[in-house]
Write an enzyme that holds these catalytic residues in place. Structure first.
Site, PDB file in Angstrom:
ATOM      1  N   ALA A 198      67.263 -27.582 -12.234  1.00  0.00           N
ATOM      2  CA  ALA A 198      65.937 -27.848 -11.672  1.00  0.00           C
ATOM      3  C   ALA A 198      65.038 -26.623 -11.819  1.00  0.00           C
ATOM      4  O   ALA A 198      63.852 -26.742 -12.165  1.00  0.00           O
ATOM      5  CB  ALA A 198      66.062 -28.246 -10.205  1.00  0.00           C
ATOM      6  N   ASP A 199      65.586 -25.454 -11.565  1.00  0.00           N
ATOM      7  CA  ASP A 199      64.807 -24.220 -11.727  1.00  0.00           C
ATOM      8  C   ASP A 199      64.477 -23.961 -13.186  1.00  0.00           C
ATOM      9  O   ASP A 199      63.328 -23.628 -13.532  1.00  0.00           O
ATOM     10  CB  ASP A 199      65.601 -23.038 -11.171  1.00  0.00           C
ATOM     11  CG  ASP A 199      65.532 -22.940  -9.661  1.00  0.00           C
ATOM     12  OD1 ASP A 199      64.434 -23.067  -9.112  1.00  0.00           O
ATOM     13  OD2 ASP A 199      66.586 -22.737  -9.040  1.00  0.00           O
ATOM     14  N   VAL A 200      65.483 -24.087 -14.039  1.00  0.00           N
ATOM     15  CA  VAL A 200      65.298 -23.762 -15.452  1.00  0.00           C
ATOM     16  C   VAL A 200      64.272 -24.686 -16.105  1.00  0.00           C
ATOM     17  O   VAL A 200      63.367 -24.224 -16.819  1.00  0.00           O
ATOM     18  CB  VAL A 200      66.645 -23.831 -16.205  1.00  0.00           C
ATOM     19  CG1 VAL A 200      66.419 -23.731 -17.714  1.00  0.00           C
ATOM     20  CG2 VAL A 200      67.572 -22.720 -15.738  1.00  0.00           C
TER      21      VAL A 200
ATOM     22  N   GLY B 124      60.773 -23.912 -15.094  1.00  0.00           N
ATOM     23  CA  GLY B 124      60.282 -22.762 -15.848  1.00  0.00           C
ATOM     24  C   GLY B 124      59.877 -23.127 -17.259  1.00  0.00           C
ATOM     25  O   GLY B 124      58.862 -22.642 -17.782  1.00  0.00           O
TER      26      GLY B 124
END
Length: 285
Positions: free
Chosen positions: A243-245, A248
């Protein structure tokens, strides 16, 4: 004759020069001298050739090294000359600015005094100097400064920094930077060319906008947990913080599109990245 100089010519009776034995010796010496000179000449020639060859090889090597360095080290990048003010921490935001840095942008990371980015202390693993490799990996190609933006002086310094930037990336909760005079609406009036990218859990609008978002939460809400693990087991989180990657990645793509838009119109804009939005988008079907 005794006492005669070695190379003197003696005329005996009959007037004929009697010099054959000495001439023979002289010829031998001449041949020896010639041979020595030839050897020295050949040696000098070979040395010269070696030097020329070595010089050529050195020149070619330097040229190749310079070309390789230009290609590998990236003397020319797609984002050369672009400056980024990085007000992000942990992963989603730093991942986006890391990619911009990889493409040649100058990234200035703004951190809290005293503690810095949370991930500076996340480990193991740590490098030999005690620094968290998690932080180092996602914050490569960046310069770092500490700034207390809760103070008027810090806010003034932040604006001076932003004045020289093309892009600002932040992942504060919705409205947090506006309290310090650093929200999009305020900065857009002063810096109309600024591209302002906001990364949050649920976007800038909607009922969940004020809520914080974390990778595990977004994976659960986004549905990917139901697709991993054993068929008869409970939902399971993906090991990588997807989810973070992906937030980004989408942020970086949006920023690149905004740069192209600014090239065409001269105007900056705000990019609104919601982790839940991007998470559901990459699930595709």
């Amino acid at each position: 004759m005794p006492g005669r100089e070695r190379n003197a010519i003696h005329f005996p009776r009959g007037g004929r020069a009697c010099h054959e034995p000495e001439r023979a010796n002289d010829n031998a010496e001449a041949r020896a001298l010639g041979s020595g000179r030839m050897k020295r000449l050949l040696a000098a020639t070979l040395a010269t050739l070696v030097l020329i060859t070595a010089g050529t090889v050195a020149a070619l090597s330097i040229t190749y090294w310079a070309m390789a360095r230009r290609f590998v080290a990236g003397d020319e990048h797609a984002l050369d000359g672009i400056v980024v003010a990085d007000f992000t921490r942990v992963l989603a935001g730093p991942y986006a600015t890391m990619l911009l840095g990889d493409m040649g942008a100058q990234v200035v990371k703004v951190e809290r005094p005293g503690t810095g980015d949370d991930t500076r202390h996340w480990g193991p693993p740590f490098d030999p100097y005690g620094r968290a490799t998690y932080f180092e990996g996602v914050n490569r190609n960046k310069q770092s400064v500490t700034l207390d933006i809760s103070q008027p002086e810090g806010q003034a310094i932040a604006k001076k920094l932003i004045a020289g930037c093309d892009i600002l990336v932040e992942n504060f909760k919705v409205g947090a930077l506006a309290k310090y005079g650093l929200g999009y609406e305020e900065l857009h009036k002063e810096f109309p060319r600024l591209i302002y990218c906001s990364i949050t859990g649920f976007g800038q609008t909607g009922p969940y906008a004020p809520r914080p978002g974390y990778d595990a939460l977004i994976q659960a809400m986004g549905g990917v947990m139901s697709l991993t693990g054993e068929p008869d087991s409970l939902p399971q989180k993906v090991g990588v913080p997807l989810a973070d990657v992906f937030a980004g990645l989408y942020a970086c793509i949006g920023i690149l599109a905004a740069l192209r838009h600014r090239d065409a119109t001269g105007q900056g804009q705000q990019i609104d990245i919601g982790m839940l939005d991007t998470h559901m988008a990459w699930l595709a079907n």
